[in-house]
Design an enzyme around this catalytic site. Structure first.
Site, PDB file in Angstrom:
ATOM      1  N   ASP A  14       0.831  -1.210   0.000  1.00 16.99           N
ATOM      2  CA  ASP A  14       0.000   0.000   0.000  1.00 16.99           C
ATOM      3  C   ASP A  14       0.871   1.268   0.000  1.00 16.99           C
ATOM      4  OD1 ASP A  14      -2.031  -1.945   0.470  1.00 16.99           O
ATOM      5  OD2 ASP A  14      -1.763  -1.703   2.623  1.00 16.99           O
ATOM      6  N   GLU A 194     -11.271  -0.470  -3.798  1.00 12.62           N
ATOM      7  CA  GLU A 194     -10.545   0.089  -2.662  1.00 12.62           C
ATOM      8  C   GLU A 194      -9.280   0.787  -3.148  1.00 12.62           C
ATOM      9  OE1 GLU A 194      -9.630  -3.301  -0.191  1.00 12.62           O
ATOM     10  OE2 GLU A 194      -7.866  -3.850  -1.389  1.00 12.62           O
TER      11      GLU A 194
END
Length: 316
Positions: A14, A194
């Site tokens: 991420d 997401e």
């Protein structure tokens, strides 16, 4: 366009890279232990992998921010630094579902690695439900918050929502649903939209996002709207029918996703993302630590759309 070392930073999922006006590059990401927030900074992108990772916050032993610290992002808003992240209440899993909510930290120092960070608390949205992967951007003089959240009334694990901000830790008005997982490549393993990220180019504003389970099926999709349109109107947004970045078996790059965007030293657009170089994962893919940070230049076609190509093979 140059090739970057691949992987760029190992065991950091991420990833988020910010090129700030102070001349430094800043880096943050999820750590494999999911227990803290780290920042790095360097004068150049090439120096980031060797830069010292400074822990600026650790999760408490109990409470709503005490488990599974996910997907931090660092933003500079109105003269102060903010870290957005998702966290869960121990125990991490209740009723078989993750229970993450979104939180913010604030730092007023010039250097966020040495300054004091203050907990601003939870960022509340329109539903009290699983929510994560928040980002911030400024557009036409307004500040916006963009994130992923579960709506119990909609099939799937998470949708993308957009809201204007009252201040860096408070939303203003009713959030707008921008996208939900509905296409075949968005619902493999899990029904997921997401990890949104924003970039502008020419006469369009783009939102990239990640879809499907976090194994080799993970991939990046794209939304776009006219840069002068009302971006809080869902009808102004278009969705690409296919992923713009996905697994390359021939290059041994699997599940590329959860990206951010940054600029190189010459001001050219870069894609920052994570991917694994194998598919043989033991147990839950979430707990496999080898989603490495990677960087790739972005090209733009004659129509002004991003061309990401395929994830390049490891070169080190």
């Amino acid at each position: 366009m140059r090739d970057y070392p691949n992987p760029f930073i190992e065991q950091r999922a991420d990833p988020f890279v910010l090129r700030h006006s102070d001349g430094y590059y800043y880096f943050t990401a999820s750590v494999p232990e999911y227990d803290r927030l780290e920042l790095r900074r360097a004068r150049s992108l090439d120096e980031l992998p060797q830069a010292t990772a400074t822990v600026v916050w650790r999760k408490p032993q109990q409470g709503p921010m005490s488990a599974l610290i996910w997907a931090p992002e660092l933003h500079f808003i109105s003269g102060k630094w903010y870290l957005y992240f998702a966290a869960a209440h121990s125990p991490e899993i209740a009723d078989g579902l993750f229970q993450h909510r979104m939180f913010a930290l604030e730092c007023s120092a010039d250097n966020p690695l040495t300054g004091e960070w203050t907990e601003k608390g939870r960022i509340y949205s329109h539903i009290d439900s699983f929510s994560l992967d928040a980002t911030h951007f400024e557009h036409r003089g307004k500040h916006y918050y963009l994130w992923a959240q579960k709506d119990p009334a909609i099939s799937g694990n998470s949708n993308l929502y957009l809201a204007e901000m009252e201040n860096p830790w408070t939303l203003k008005g009713e959030p707008v649903l921008l996208s939900k997982p509905e296409l075949p490549w968005e619902i493999v393993g899990f029904q997921v939209n997401e990890g949104p990220a924003v970039i502008t180019h020419g006469q369009r504003i783009f939102i990239s996002y990640s879809a499907s389970a976090t194994d080799e099926n993970y991939c990046i999709g794209l939304l776009w709207a006219d840069i002068d349109s009302d971006i809080t109107d869902m009808a102004q947004w278009h969705k690409a029918s296919q992923p713009i970045f996905r697994t390359s078996a021939k290059n041994h790059q699997f599940g590329p996703g959860h990206n951010s965007f940054t600029l190189d030293e010459q001001g050219r657009d870069l894609l920052v993302y994570h991917a694994r170089n194998y598919t043989e994962i033991e147990g839950d893919p979430l707990y496999d630590p080898n989603r490495h940070t990677r960087i790739k230049p972005i090209e733009w076609n004659e129509e002004g759309m991003p061309v990401l190509g395929e994830p390049p093979a490891d070169n080190r």
